[in-house]
Design a protein around this motif. Structure first.
Motif, PDB file in Angstrom:
ATOM      1  N   LEU A 119       1.133 100.263  24.344  1.00 49.98           N
ATOM      2  CA  LEU A 119       0.671 101.616  24.032  1.00 49.98           C
ATOM      3  C   LEU A 119      -0.844 101.722  24.014  1.00 49.98           C
ATOM      4  O   LEU A 119      -1.394 102.827  24.074  1.00 49.98           O
ATOM      5  CB  LEU A 119       1.245 102.087  22.691  1.00 49.98           C
ATOM      6  CG  LEU A 119       2.534 102.930  22.818  1.00 49.98           C
ATOM      7  CD1 LEU A 119       3.656 102.125  23.461  1.00 49.98           C
ATOM      8  CD2 LEU A 119       2.971 103.470  21.464  1.00 49.98           C
ATOM      9  N   ALA A 120      -1.540 100.585  23.944  1.00 52.25           N
ATOM     10  CA  ALA A 120      -2.994 100.617  24.085  1.00 52.25           C
ATOM     11  C   ALA A 120      -3.401 100.951  25.517  1.00 52.25           C
ATOM     12  O   ALA A 120      -4.507 101.444  25.756  1.00 52.25           O
ATOM     13  CB  ALA A 120      -3.596  99.271  23.672  1.00 52.25           C
ATOM     14  N   CYS A 121      -2.490 100.682  26.477  1.00 49.60           N
ATOM     15  CA  CYS A 121      -2.743 101.013  27.880  1.00 49.60           C
ATOM     16  C   CYS A 121      -2.585 102.519  28.085  1.00 49.60           C
ATOM     17  O   CYS A 121      -1.967 103.216  27.282  1.00 49.60           O
ATOM     18  CB  CYS A 121      -1.769 100.256  28.780  1.00 49.60           C
ATOM     19  SG  CYS A 121      -1.895  98.443  28.655  1.00 49.60           S
ATOM     20  N   GLY A 146      -3.718  97.818  15.235  1.00 46.70           N
ATOM     21  CA  GLY A 146      -4.293  99.140  15.471  1.00 46.70           C
ATOM     22  C   GLY A 146      -3.400 100.055  16.263  1.00 46.70           C
ATOM     23  O   GLY A 146      -3.794 101.157  16.638  1.00 46.70           O
ATOM     24  N   GLY A 147      -2.152  99.619  16.515  1.00 50.64           N
ATOM     25  CA  GLY A 147      -1.269 100.386  17.385  1.00 50.64           C
ATOM     26  C   GLY A 147      -0.532 101.512  16.711  1.00 50.64           C
ATOM     27  O   GLY A 147       0.086 102.335  17.392  1.00 50.64           O
ATOM     28  N   GLY A 148      -0.571 101.573  15.389  1.00 50.87           N
ATOM     29  CA  GLY A 148       0.076 102.685  14.715  1.00 50.87           C
ATOM     30  C   GLY A 148      -0.527 104.013  15.109  1.00 50.87           C
ATOM     31  O   GLY A 148       0.191 105.005  15.313  1.00 50.87           O
ATOM     32  N   ARG A 153      -0.276 109.155  18.061  1.00 45.98           N
ATOM     33  CA  ARG A 153      -0.965 110.015  19.034  1.00 45.98           C
ATOM     34  C   ARG A 153      -0.061 110.350  20.209  1.00 45.98           C
ATOM     35  O   ARG A 153      -0.024 111.494  20.675  1.00 45.98           O
ATOM     36  CB  ARG A 153      -2.237 109.312  19.530  1.00 45.98           C
ATOM     37  CG  ARG A 153      -2.959 110.038  20.666  1.00 45.98           C
ATOM     38  CD  ARG A 153      -4.198 109.260  21.096  1.00 45.98           C
ATOM     39  NE  ARG A 153      -3.881 107.887  21.435  1.00 45.98           N
ATOM     40  CZ  ARG A 153      -3.416 107.502  22.619  1.00 45.98           C
ATOM     41  NH1 ARG A 153      -3.207 108.399  23.582  1.00 45.98           N
ATOM     42  NH2 ARG A 153      -3.167 106.229  22.865  1.00 45.98           N
ATOM     43  N   ILE A 154       0.688 109.376  20.696  1.00 43.46           N
ATOM     44  CA  ILE A 154       1.513 109.579  21.883  1.00 43.46           C
ATOM     45  C   ILE A 154       2.779 110.369  21.555  1.00 43.46           C
ATOM     46  O   ILE A 154       3.161 111.296  22.287  1.00 43.46           O
ATOM     47  CB  ILE A 154       1.867 108.227  22.527  1.00 43.46           C
ATOM     48  CG1 ILE A 154       0.590 107.571  23.082  1.00 43.46           C
ATOM     49  CG2 ILE A 154       2.897 108.402  23.643  1.00 43.46           C
ATOM     50  CD1 ILE A 154       0.781 106.149  23.553  1.00 43.46           C
ATOM     51  N   ALA A 159       7.727 112.286  15.271  1.00 45.74           N
ATOM     52  CA  ALA A 159       8.516 111.394  16.123  1.00 45.74           C
ATOM     53  C   ALA A 159       8.006 109.960  16.032  1.00 45.74           C
ATOM     54  O   ALA A 159       8.792 109.006  16.081  1.00 45.74           O
ATOM     55  CB  ALA A 159       8.479 111.874  17.572  1.00 45.74           C
ATOM     56  N   GLY A 160       6.690 109.800  15.893  1.00 45.02           N
ATOM     57  CA  GLY A 160       6.133 108.460  15.746  1.00 45.02           C
ATOM     58  C   GLY A 160       6.596 107.789  14.469  1.00 45.02           C
ATOM     59  O   GLY A 160       6.950 106.603  14.449  1.00 45.02           O
ATOM     60  N   LEU A 161       6.616 108.547  13.363  1.00 42.26           N
ATOM     61  CA  LEU A 161       7.105 108.017  12.096  1.00 42.26           C
ATOM     62  C   LEU A 161       8.568 107.620  12.198  1.00 42.26           C
ATOM     63  O   LEU A 161       8.978 106.546  11.725  1.00 42.26           O
ATOM     64  CB  LEU A 161       6.905 109.056  10.997  1.00 42.26           C
ATOM     65  CG  LEU A 161       7.460 108.703   9.611  1.00 42.26           C
ATOM     66  CD1 LEU A 161       6.785 107.452   9.058  1.00 42.26           C
ATOM     67  CD2 LEU A 161       7.296 109.876   8.660  1.00 42.26           C
TER      68      LEU A 161
END
Length: 230
Positions: A119-121, A146-148, A153-154, A159-161
């Motif tokens: 997801l950093a990409c 740091g990917g949380g 964001r994405i 939905a991320g939670l």
């Protein structure tokens, strides 16, 4: 190159391919691997002829199945943990802030820290057997590289939670529907071929145009104002 022991770096035309090469540990992200990823990204950032970077894993089992558990088991203090997280975050920041578009080619499992790397990409392309998921909660830990922030964001905060709390590994179809994956290789298509197809329109552009738009993307990700983005 001699400085790389855990990754293989190859330039194909105007694309740099970075392949994590630790198949015996399912391409786990050791300290050395993270350092090498950071170095390779710094080198490609300075290569004016390049137009894109691809990050993938060796073999068909794993893109990166998380952090290196043997190294994680040796972390005994807050100082040790902080040093590891700082190293990992710096490596992934080298991808997030890279002046070129970076594609994660998911050849297999991208779990935990491996999902954070993906997801950093900027984009993610998956084989039919790939799986991606923030599964850290299964181990009673949170994302540590740091990917949380990338996940929220994405996918958006709700939905991320939900994805983080369910701690499940998504199939390519599920990941595509959720917005975590941008393209899936066809039944008779190799992953490398799918990546090449995905990049083909981008590679027709001039390098300075690609870098200009990526700079806008980085500025937006960092929350800079309209005036600061110009």
């Amino acid at each position: 190159m001699d400085q790389y022991k855990n990754i293989v770096v190859e330039t194909r035309g105007q694309v740099q391919w970075i392949r994590i090469s630790r198949p015996g540990s399912r391409n786990a992200l050791s300290r050395a691997t993270l350092s090498e990823l950071r170095l390779a990204c710094a080198e490609s950032a300075a290569a004016a002829q390049l137009k894109a970077v691809v990050v993938t894993g060796e073999g068909k089992e794993a893109f990166a199945a998380g952090g290196d558990l043997k190294e994680l088991s040796t972390v005994r203090s807050l100082e040790d943990a902080g040093a590891l997280w700082d190293l990992a975050s710096a490596a992934l920041d080298g991808i997030r802030n890279h002046p070129l578009p970076v594609v994660a080619a998911l050849n297999g499992l991208a779990l935990g820290g491996g999902a954070e790397l993906a997801l950093a990409c900027d984009f993610r392309v998956a084989s039919g057997s790939a799986r991606i998921g923030y599964v850290q909660a299964r181990l009673n830990i949170c994302s540590g590289f740091g990917g949380g922030a990338d996940l929220m964001r994405i996918l958006g905060d709700r939905a991320g939670l939900l994805h983080a709390l369910r701690a499940s590994a998504l199939t390519p179809g599920e990941a595509l529907a959720a917005g975590l994956v941008d393209e899936i290789a066809g039944d008779n298509e190799t992953l490398d071929g799918c990546v090449e197809r995905f990049l083909a329109p981008i590679l027709t552009l001039e390098p300075q145009v690609i870098r200009a738009y990526k700079a806008m993307s980085v500025a937006a990700r960092q929350g800079l104002s309209i005036e600061e983005r110009r």
